[in-house]
Scaffold this motif. Structure first.
Motif, PDB file in Angstrom:
ATOM      1  N   GLU A 139       0.909  -1.095   0.059  1.00 24.99           N
ATOM      2  CA  GLU A 139      -0.027  -0.022  -0.155  1.00 24.99           C
ATOM      3  C   GLU A 139       0.876   1.229  -0.098  1.00 24.99           C
ATOM      4  OE1 GLU A 139      -2.100  -2.247   2.232  1.00 24.99           O
ATOM      5  OE2 GLU A 139      -3.358  -2.533   0.562  1.00 24.99           O
ATOM      6  N   ASP A 161       1.782   2.351  -3.278  1.00 27.33           N
ATOM      7  CA  ASP A 161       0.450   2.937  -4.274  1.00 27.33           C
ATOM      8  C   ASP A 161       0.213   4.613  -3.402  1.00 27.33           C
ATOM      9  OD1 ASP A 161       0.731   0.595  -5.670  1.00 27.33           O
ATOM     10  OD2 ASP A 161      -1.416  -0.266  -4.419  1.00 27.33           O
ATOM     11  N   SER A 162       0.841   4.869  -2.482  1.00 22.20           N
ATOM     12  CA  SER A 162       0.544   6.116  -1.788  1.00 22.20           C
ATOM     13  C   SER A 162       1.014   6.995  -2.717  1.00 22.20           C
ATOM     14  CB  SER A 162       1.478   6.323  -0.446  1.00 22.20           C
ATOM     15  OG  SER A 162       0.947   5.383   0.428  1.00 22.20           O
ATOM     16  N   ILE A 163       0.250   8.283  -2.662  1.00 22.95           N
ATOM     17  CA  ILE A 163       0.389   9.479  -3.442  1.00 22.95           C
ATOM     18  C   ILE A 163       1.067  10.578  -2.641  1.00 22.95           C
ATOM     19  CG2 ILE A 163      -0.684  11.191  -5.039  1.00 22.95           C
ATOM     20  CD1 ILE A 163      -2.902   8.703  -5.256  1.00 22.95           C
ATOM     21  N   PHE A 164       2.088  10.977  -2.944  1.00 24.31           N
ATOM     22  CA  PHE A 164       2.837  12.095  -2.482  1.00 24.31           C
ATOM     23  C   PHE A 164       2.930  13.371  -3.320  1.00 24.31           C
ATOM     24  CE2 PHE A 164       4.026   9.777   1.388  1.00 24.31           C
ATOM     25  CZ  PHE A 164       4.351   8.548   1.011  1.00 24.31           C
ATOM     26  N   MET A 165       2.131  14.383  -3.153  1.00 21.25           N
ATOM     27  CA  MET A 165       2.080  15.466  -3.870  1.00 21.25           C
ATOM     28  C   MET A 165       2.898  16.746  -2.883  1.00 21.25           C
ATOM     29  SD  MET A 165      -1.351  16.046  -5.990  1.00 21.25           S
ATOM     30  CE  MET A 165      -2.356  14.473  -6.231  1.00 21.25           C
ATOM     31  N   ASP A 166       4.118  16.859  -2.678  1.00 24.84           N
ATOM     32  CA  ASP A 166       4.947  17.678  -2.074  1.00 24.84           C
ATOM     33  C   ASP A 166       6.258  17.941  -2.330  1.00 24.84           C
ATOM     34  OD1 ASP A 166       5.735  18.959   0.089  1.00 24.84           O
ATOM     35  OD2 ASP A 166       5.053  17.666   1.795  1.00 24.84           O
ATOM     36  N   ILE A 215      10.652  12.338   1.945  1.00 24.74           N
ATOM     37  CA  ILE A 215       9.965  11.068   1.698  1.00 24.74           C
ATOM     38  C   ILE A 215      10.541  10.074   1.044  1.00 24.74           C
ATOM     39  CG2 ILE A 215       7.993  10.515   0.361  1.00 24.74           C
ATOM     40  CD1 ILE A 215       6.764  13.434   0.971  1.00 24.74           C
ATOM     41  N   LEU A 248       2.123  23.176  -5.944  1.00 26.14           N
ATOM     42  CA  LEU A 248       3.172  22.339  -5.071  1.00 26.14           C
ATOM     43  C   LEU A 248       4.221  23.151  -4.448  1.00 26.14           C
ATOM     44  CD1 LEU A 248       3.233  19.109  -7.535  1.00 26.14           C
ATOM     45  CD2 LEU A 248       2.496  19.195  -5.049  1.00 26.14           C
ATOM     46  N   SER A 265       0.627  20.773  -0.048  1.00 29.31           N
ATOM     47  CA  SER A 265       1.134  19.105  -0.087  1.00 29.31           C
ATOM     48  C   SER A 265      -0.250  18.216   0.128  1.00 29.31           C
ATOM     49  CB  SER A 265       2.048  18.811   0.804  1.00 29.31           C
ATOM     50  OG  SER A 265       1.407  19.010   2.201  1.00 29.31           O
ATOM     51  N   ILE A 266      -0.144  17.232  -0.508  1.00 34.05           N
ATOM     52  CA  ILE A 266      -1.332  16.290  -0.567  1.00 34.05           C
ATOM     53  C   ILE A 266      -0.975  15.011  -0.279  1.00 34.05           C
ATOM     54  CG2 ILE A 266      -3.414  15.351  -1.674  1.00 34.05           C
ATOM     55  CD1 ILE A 266      -4.008  18.195  -1.373  1.00 34.05           C
ATOM     56  N   ILE A 297      -2.005  10.941  -0.060  1.00 32.05           N
ATOM     57  CA  ILE A 297      -2.977   9.946  -0.137  1.00 32.05           C
ATOM     58  C   ILE A 297      -2.575   8.631   0.123  1.00 32.05           C
ATOM     59  CG2 ILE A 297      -4.994   8.892  -1.644  1.00 32.05           C
ATOM     60  CD1 ILE A 297      -4.893  11.545  -3.157  1.00 32.05           C
ATOM     61  N   PRO A 339      -3.418   4.580   0.448  1.00 31.82           N
ATOM     62  CA  PRO A 339      -4.335   3.556   0.557  1.00 31.82           C
ATOM     63  C   PRO A 339      -4.292   2.804   1.628  1.00 31.82           C
ATOM     64  CG  PRO A 339      -2.822   3.179  -1.043  1.00 31.82           C
ATOM     65  CD  PRO A 339      -2.573   4.631  -0.340  1.00 31.82           C
TER      66      PRO A 339
END
Lengths: 89, 89
Positions: free
Chosen positions: A66, A69-74, A81, B52, B56-57, B59, B61
């Motif tokens: 998982e 599959d994580s999404i890091f927008m940063d 990270i 950006l 920051s985001i 996500i 799962p």
């Protein structure tokens, strides 16, 4: 993830998580790889110091799959990270 | 999990997540069950509106099994969490 009202308790918890090698990714969010035993220690330690009427703690275990599959927008934390991801994966 | 500087964008994102049925468990943290397609929609929508350099985001799962192992220490949200858990599990 935590929401702790009292500064002294919050700072003690932040120090505790940092000593475990967890990465602070947001003001009240840490990310880290810890063993089951350490997870139980965190749960035990924190349940003894927070005031549940005003504070909250969320601990989400995530599998390596998982995490991938994580999404890091940063842009600002991307280096941290990547380093944390290298440890976790 | 998000850290969005501009009020207008942040409020738009909060409304978007609420419309998807996500639960706000902390100031900048939502919890919810969404399909892969909706997850891609979230990623697409948000990447077009945030800056950006300052925002920051994250996500993450989480599988149903991991969700069961999650730890919630929170008197105030417990009812919402139980309702969300009933949906997710």
């Amino acid at each position: 993830m935590y929401d702790i009202t009292e500064n002294k308790i919050r700072n003690r918890f932040i120090k505790f998580l940092r000593n475990l090698g967890c990465l602070r990714v947001q003001k009240s969010v840490f990310l880290g790889e810890v063993s089951e035993i350490v997870l139980e220690t965190i749960e035990y330690e924190i349940s003894n110091i927070i005031d549940l009427a005003s504070d909250s703690i969320y601990i989400f275990p995530i599998s390596k799959r998982e995490y991938r599959d994580s999404i890091f927008m940063d842009k600002r934390q991307i280096q941290n990270i990547l380093e944390m991801s290298a440890i976790i994966l």
